[in-house]
Design a protein around this motif. Structure first.
Motif, mmCIF file in Angstrom:
data_model
loop_
_atom_site.group_PDB
_atom_site.id
_atom_site.type_symbol
_atom_site.label_atom_id
_atom_site.label_comp_id
_atom_site.label_asym_id
_atom_site.label_seq_id
_atom_site.Cartn_x
_atom_site.Cartn_y
_atom_site.Cartn_z
ATOM 1 N N THR A 12 0.895 -1.166 0.114
ATOM 2 C CA THR A 12 0.115 0.036 -0.133
ATOM 3 C C THR A 12 1.200 1.183 0.151
ATOM 4 O O THR A 12 2.134 1.095 0.258
ATOM 5 C CB THR A 12 -0.954 0.023 1.197
ATOM 6 O OG1 THR A 12 0.060 0.133 2.571
ATOM 7 C CG2 THR A 12 -1.692 -1.193 1.181
ATOM 8 N N LYS A 13 0.159 2.494 -0.307
ATOM 9 C CA LYS A 13 0.909 3.491 -0.113
ATOM 10 C C LYS A 13 1.611 3.795 1.241
ATOM 11 O O LYS A 13 2.636 4.198 1.356
ATOM 12 C CB LYS A 13 0.122 4.801 -0.438
ATOM 13 C CG LYS A 13 -0.317 4.825 -1.965
ATOM 14 C CD LYS A 13 -1.344 5.937 -2.396
ATOM 15 C CE LYS A 13 -1.515 5.963 -3.656
ATOM 16 N NZ LYS A 13 -2.415 6.995 -4.247
ATOM 17 N N ILE A 14 0.771 3.729 2.287
ATOM 18 C CA ILE A 14 1.293 3.508 3.552
ATOM 19 C C ILE A 14 2.532 2.687 3.934
ATOM 20 O O ILE A 14 3.821 3.062 4.094
ATOM 21 C CB ILE A 14 0.255 3.330 4.633
ATOM 22 C CG1 ILE A 14 -1.022 4.316 4.385
ATOM 23 C CG2 ILE A 14 0.969 3.249 6.082
ATOM 24 C CD1 ILE A 14 -0.676 5.759 4.812
ATOM 25 N N ASP A 15 2.676 1.404 3.077
ATOM 26 C CA ASP A 15 3.719 0.535 3.459
ATOM 27 C C ASP A 15 4.885 1.317 2.740
ATOM 28 O O ASP A 15 6.132 1.104 3.122
ATOM 29 C CB ASP A 15 3.490 -0.700 2.740
ATOM 30 C CG ASP A 15 2.441 -1.535 3.365
ATOM 31 O OD1 ASP A 15 2.044 -1.536 4.588
ATOM 32 O OD2 ASP A 15 1.549 -2.284 2.815
ATOM 33 N N GLU A 59 -1.608 11.139 9.501
ATOM 34 C CA GLU A 59 -0.508 10.466 8.559
ATOM 35 C C GLU A 59 0.553 9.972 9.412
ATOM 36 O O GLU A 59 1.132 8.740 9.012
ATOM 37 C CB GLU A 59 -0.243 11.420 7.591
ATOM 38 C CG GLU A 59 -1.102 11.912 6.554
ATOM 39 C CD GLU A 59 -0.921 13.323 5.911
ATOM 40 O OE1 GLU A 59 -0.264 14.222 6.374
ATOM 41 O OE2 GLU A 59 -1.301 13.474 4.758
ATOM 42 N N LYS A 82 -0.526 6.653 10.905
ATOM 43 C CA LYS A 82 -0.628 5.532 9.808
ATOM 44 C C LYS A 82 0.623 5.107 9.702
ATOM 45 O O LYS A 82 0.825 3.811 9.540
ATOM 46 C CB LYS A 82 -1.462 6.017 8.916
ATOM 47 C CG LYS A 82 -3.008 6.036 9.295
ATOM 48 C CD LYS A 82 -3.710 6.391 7.968
ATOM 49 C CE LYS A 82 -5.215 6.765 8.240
ATOM 50 N NZ LYS A 82 -6.024 7.040 7.102
ATOM 51 N N VAL A 83 1.606 5.834 9.286
ATOM 52 C CA VAL A 83 2.931 5.426 8.969
ATOM 53 C C VAL A 83 3.606 4.759 9.912
ATOM 54 O O VAL A 83 4.494 3.793 9.638
ATOM 55 C CB VAL A 83 3.748 6.758 8.249
ATOM 56 C CG1 VAL A 83 5.206 6.468 7.889
ATOM 57 C CG2 VAL A 83 3.049 7.232 6.960
ATOM 58 N N ALA A 93 2.758 1.569 10.424
ATOM 59 C CA ALA A 93 2.938 0.652 9.389
ATOM 60 C C ALA A 93 4.490 0.251 9.639
ATOM 61 O O ALA A 93 5.187 -0.974 9.419
ATOM 62 C CB ALA A 93 2.745 1.110 7.950
#
Length: 335
Positions: A8-11, A36, A39-40, A43
């Motif tokens: 994912t974009k977060i990954d 943000e 979430k990051v 991850a």
């Protein structure tokens, strides 16, 4: 760890930050919002074995920097704790570190910024409308809009009207609110008044409501106070207003937007705005973007609206930082 195609974009953001030194990663985090960062950060704690191939697929521009690395592994808690502290400062980082690394939640008004909108709505759902308005005005506009979306129409109207009329909040009121949230407000009873709310804040929050909620809410405001609804509409910055941003501002904005988000956002844009975007890209980049737009099939209106709201959030953040000038805000030339 998932394979390359399922990252994912977060990954990908987590891999990038884990590949950077703490100082550089902290500089990046300073430009992210609370949600943000959380979430990051989460991850990053879940990264177990990020192999060289995955790193190169995510960071082609940084291959030379990670050439000697074969993996990014477990045991990164100390790195994450140090990086978040550098990025946010000890006081602010404490709460989010606890949430990310231990799963513990912190209390107090400021900690609401690190929570999901639905959770905040549940916390204040049965509070007095003035308390709800203070909380909503205190949150970032995108999160505040999310909170309002979990209320019924009557509550949304009451809260947004109260937000519009807020100017300053007495320290005693903030201390009482923090007591309700089970954490004493930082400082003492002599703390100066806090600026919250106002018509501009109401307009910013309205910008982040779904269209299906924004239109009826604006009509309800108009029926109660036509003058106020006009002021809010004048201050709202919508996607089409990007036509009024100068070329230098558009170029700066485009550097901050991912190609996937840009394609989705432009699916719902008028030809004039599309032409403005193409004009401020290199010929090659413009051709690729046009191809992506042509090849992209029908998409849900909600996806387009969410992409446009993401672009607007970036634009407002850059405007607040003085990096661009949004239409209707003076039009000064940037130097």
């Amino acid at each position: 760890m998932t394979d390359n195609g399922k990252l994912t974009k977060i990954d990908k953001a987590a891999i990038l930050l884990l590949s950077l030194g703490e100082g550089d990663a902290a500089q990046v985090l300073r430009h992210l919002g609370p949600k943000e960062v959380q979430k990051v950060g989460i991850a990053m704690t879940q990264m177990t074995n990020v192999h060289r191939e995955q790193i190169e697929s995510v960071m082609t521009d940084f291959v030379e920097l990670v050439r000697d690395q074969t993996s990014l592994g477990v045991g990164s808690d100390a790195y994450i704790r140090s990086m978040l502290t550098k990025a946010l400062g000890e006081d602010k980082a404490g709460g989010v570190i606890d949430r990310i690394l231990t799963g513990e939640s912190s209390n107090g008004l400021d900690s609401l910024k690190w929570m999901e909108a639905r959770d905040v709505a549940d916390i204040i759902r049965y509070e007095h409308p003035q308390i709800q308005a203070i909380v909503v005005a205190y949150l970032d506009p995108d999160q505040a809009g999310g909170v309002l979306s979990h209320f019924d129409e009557k509550t949304r109207l009451e809260v947004i009207l109260r937000v519009s009329s807020l100017n300053t909040v007495q320290p005693a009121a903030l201390k009482e609110l923090n007591a309700i949230l089970e954490k004493q407000f930082a400082g003492n009873t002599n703390t100066s008044r806090t600026n919250l709310g106002g018509v501009k804040r109401a307009a910013d929050i309205m910008n982040f409501l779904e269209s299906s909620m924004e239109a009826p809410l604006m009509e309800a405001i108009k029926s109660v106070d036509p003058d106020l609804s006009g002021k809010i509409e004048d201050l709202m910055f919508v996607f089409d207003n990007l036509n009024d941003v100068d070329d230098r501002g558009i170029q700066a904005l485009l550097r901050e937007i991912s190609s996937d988000i840009l394609v989705l956002a432009l699916k719902g844009a008028d030809d004039r705005l599309k032409a403005k975007v193409f004009k401020n890209m290199s010929k090659r980049a413009a051709e690729l973007l046009k191809d992506d737009l042509d090849s992209r099939g029908p998409v849900r209106l909600s996806e387009v609206e969410n992409a446009q709201k993401e672009v607007l959030a970036i634009a407002r953040r850059m405007a607040d930082a003085g990096e661009i000038v949004l239409g209707g805000k003076g039009g000064e030339e940037m130097v």
